[in-house]
Write a protein that holds these residues in place. Structure first.
Motif, mmCIF file in Angstrom:
data_model
loop_
_atom_site.group_PDB
_atom_site.id
_atom_site.type_symbol
_atom_site.label_atom_id
_atom_site.label_comp_id
_atom_site.label_asym_id
_atom_site.label_seq_id
_atom_site.Cartn_x
_atom_site.Cartn_y
_atom_site.Cartn_z
ATOM 1 N N GLN A 91 -7.231 7.145 3.952
ATOM 2 C CA GLN A 91 -7.097 6.604 2.601
ATOM 3 C C GLN A 91 -6.920 5.092 2.622
ATOM 4 O OE1 GLN A 91 -3.858 8.885 0.822
ATOM 5 N NE2 GLN A 91 -5.341 9.943 -0.467
ATOM 6 N N PHE A 114 -11.021 8.252 -6.267
ATOM 7 C CA PHE A 114 -10.784 7.656 -4.952
ATOM 8 C C PHE A 114 -10.681 8.737 -3.884
ATOM 9 C CE2 PHE A 114 -7.722 6.371 -1.683
ATOM 10 C CZ PHE A 114 -8.297 5.205 -1.203
ATOM 11 N N ASP A 115 -9.984 9.813 -4.181
ATOM 12 C CA ASP A 115 -9.849 10.904 -3.209
ATOM 13 C C ASP A 115 -11.202 11.546 -2.914
ATOM 14 O OD1 ASP A 115 -7.126 10.499 -2.969
ATOM 15 O OD2 ASP A 115 -6.597 11.986 -4.496
ATOM 16 N N LEU A 127 0.481 3.780 -3.482
ATOM 17 C CA LEU A 127 0.490 5.235 -3.360
ATOM 18 C C LEU A 127 1.536 5.895 -4.257
ATOM 19 C CD1 LEU A 127 -0.038 5.801 0.475
ATOM 20 C CD2 LEU A 127 -1.713 5.998 -1.366
ATOM 21 N N ALA A 134 -9.410 2.234 1.030
ATOM 22 C CA ALA A 134 -8.858 1.286 0.061
ATOM 23 C C ALA A 134 -9.111 -0.156 0.484
ATOM 24 C CB ALA A 134 -7.358 1.528 -0.101
ATOM 25 N N GLU A 186 -15.004 10.890 5.065
ATOM 26 C CA GLU A 186 -14.170 11.423 6.148
ATOM 27 C C GLU A 186 -14.912 11.571 7.473
ATOM 28 O OE1 GLU A 186 -10.993 15.070 6.940
ATOM 29 O OE2 GLU A 186 -12.225 15.039 5.112
ATOM 30 N N TRP A 203 0.823 -1.206 0.000
ATOM 31 C CA TRP A 203 0.000 0.000 0.000
ATOM 32 C C TRP A 203 0.860 1.261 0.000
ATOM 33 C CZ3 TRP A 203 -4.222 2.441 -1.007
ATOM 34 C CH2 TRP A 203 -4.494 3.675 -0.399
ATOM 35 N N ARG A 230 -7.355 7.486 -9.182
ATOM 36 C CA ARG A 230 -6.903 8.095 -7.916
ATOM 37 C C ARG A 230 -7.727 9.338 -7.589
ATOM 38 N NH1 ARG A 230 -2.090 8.458 -4.858
ATOM 39 N NH2 ARG A 230 -2.659 9.640 -2.996
ATOM 40 N N CYS A 280 -12.940 9.374 -0.441
ATOM 41 C CA CYS A 280 -12.351 9.602 0.885
ATOM 42 C C CYS A 280 -12.938 10.859 1.523
ATOM 43 C CB CYS A 280 -10.837 9.718 0.781
ATOM 44 S SG CYS A 280 -10.000 8.167 0.355
ATOM 45 N N TRP A 318 -5.150 1.629 -10.597
ATOM 46 C CA TRP A 318 -6.138 2.035 -9.597
ATOM 47 C C TRP A 318 -7.524 1.510 -9.980
ATOM 48 C CZ3 TRP A 318 -6.273 4.367 -4.906
ATOM 49 C CH2 TRP A 318 -5.088 4.916 -4.416
#
Length: 431
Positions: A132, A107-108, A88, A136, A115, A83, A104, A111, A96
């Motif tokens: 993160q 994905f962010d 990363l 994942a 949060e 990871w 990515r 997140c 990804w």
């Protein structure tokens, strides 16, 4: 002094000897008594100490007197290299998408949505796992449907950590995010959906297609028959309404696999709140037709849910053409389910989730599907091929026709639509 009587010295000697003998016996008796009393006290004291030690050990106040194996290590060192270094720092967008079904950047965004739910709390024993990495781990579980242990080894955590994050993520998604990603369209949005459906299939006023698919579940041992569907495997029924872009705007997954589709509909919030659906009536062949859903033959016919004409030797050509047109439109729902399961293979296998938790997983996957569609994350054809192979092991049950009398208002709407489509070509455009 006569010869038969002892003299005074002899009598004194005999008395002294008797005294010594009695004194010795008394001291011996007293010593023996003291020894017995001391031994009793010692045994009682020993028993009391043992009892106190055992009680203290049970209450974890003092260490147990029983021997214990020495601890080999306080905390096992686990490698997070895959990871922290590979994913990363080295993953491309294609990698990804292959592992997490999104780039990515997407994905962010997930997140950020999660949060408030999944952020690490302050701890004192060890460093917290970053947000993160938590997201994942869950996405990898939903994509692969691997065992907790296999995922734990890949990310360098304990298997209980994988399970905890999965449950927290899905429950948090349902409580705070699903309603943002899966929601009833406004009247303006419903009109836009209907216009796009009409442009593609020539049928006006369609604001969504309603269909179902069965999702495997690990049922309780005492209720297997309740979950057993028409193909003999245990499942939940996922009922969903899909728009023209293959996104869900209503889902229901609470009924076991043995439930007929008409009953699934009746038990859903959609059925009980049908009066809240957007209306926007339009005059079609002399009949006022509201926006409606397009269903399959297993559903009841109503003024807000239109389905095929029942098969009959006397069915008219225009009715056959109407049925063909409806089957073309319903492919939108079939495509949506196919894309959903291609992304999240956890919906294709009997997972290790508790059966009461499976609806949370299904709702989470549907919300993530909508997210991926909204940010235009493509579905790799290889994922669809893999999903088709897995689905062959658990084939979908056949559709059972709904036989109860049709609603008169629904019949009027269907006749008006059929009349409207007489002049249209029955050929279907590809979805």
């Amino acid at each position: 002094m006569s010869d038969g009587e002892p003299d005074g010295l002899s009598a004194l000697y005999i008395s002294y000897m008797l005294y010594l003998l009695l004194s010795f016996q008394m001291r011996s008796t007293l010593s023996l008594l003291v020894m017995v009393l001391n031994e009793g006290r010692r045994q009682r004291r020993l028993m009391l100490e043992c009892a106190l030690s055992e009680s203290a050990a049970m209450l974890h106040l003092v260490p147990s007197p029983l021997p214990r194996a020495p601890r080999k290590c306080w905390m096992r060192v686990r490698s997070k290299d895959w990871w922290e270094r590979v994913v990363l720092k080295e993953f491309s967008d294609a990698e990804w998408r292959q592992n997490f079904r999104m780039t990515r950047r997407s994905f962010d965004k997930i997140c950020g949505l999660m949060e408030p739910v999944l952020s690490p709390q302050d701890v004192t024993v060890r460093a917290p796992i970053p947000l993160q990495m938590r997201v994942a781990i869950v996405l990898y579980k939903l994509v692969s449907c691997s065992e907790y242990r296999a995922i734990a080894n890949k990310f360098g955590v304990h298997k209980s950590t994988v399970k905890k994050f999965t449950y927290s993520f899905c429950k948090g998604m349902v409580s705070s995010v699903v309603n943002k990603l899966i929601k009833l369209p406004t009247e303006q949005e419903a009109r836009a959906i209907a216009r796009r459906f009409e442009h593609k299939f020539r049928i006006p006023q369609v604001m969504g297609c309603i269909d179902r698919t069965h999702v495997p579940v690990l049922p309780p041992s005492d209720a297997f028959k309740d979950f057993e569907n028409g193909k003999g495997w245990p499942s939940y029924v996922l009922q969903a309404v899909v728009d023209d872009t293959h996104r869900f705007w209503n889902i229901n997954c609470k009924m076991p696999g043995s439930t007929q589709e008409a009953e699934v509909l009746r038990q859903s919030a959609l059925f009980h709140q049908a009066h809240l659906l957007p209306k926007d009536p339009k005059e079609i062949s002399g009949t006022s037709v509201n926006l409606f859903l397009l269903g399959n033959p297993a559903h009841p016919l109503t003024d807000w849910l239109i389905k095929d004409y029942p098969p009959s030797p006397r069915i008219a050509p225009e009715q056959q053409s109407f049925n063909l047109r409806l089957s073309c439109v319903r492919t939108s729902a079939e495509v949506a389910f196919r894309r959903l399961k291609s992304r999240w293979r956890v919906l294709l296998k009997k997972s290790d989730f508790h059966y009461t938790f499976t609806p949370y997983v299904v709702a989470t996957c549907c919300a993530l599907h909508n997210f991926c569609e909204s940010v235009e994350e493509e579905v790799d054809p290889a994922w669809t091929e893999d999903a088709a192979v897995l689905e062959r092991d658990l084939p979908q049950p056949d559709v059972v026709w709904y036989d109860d009398p049709d609603c008169s208002e629904g019949q009027k709407v269907r006749s008006a639509l059929c009349e409207h489509l007489k002049s249209s070509s029955p050929a279907c455009e590809p979805v």
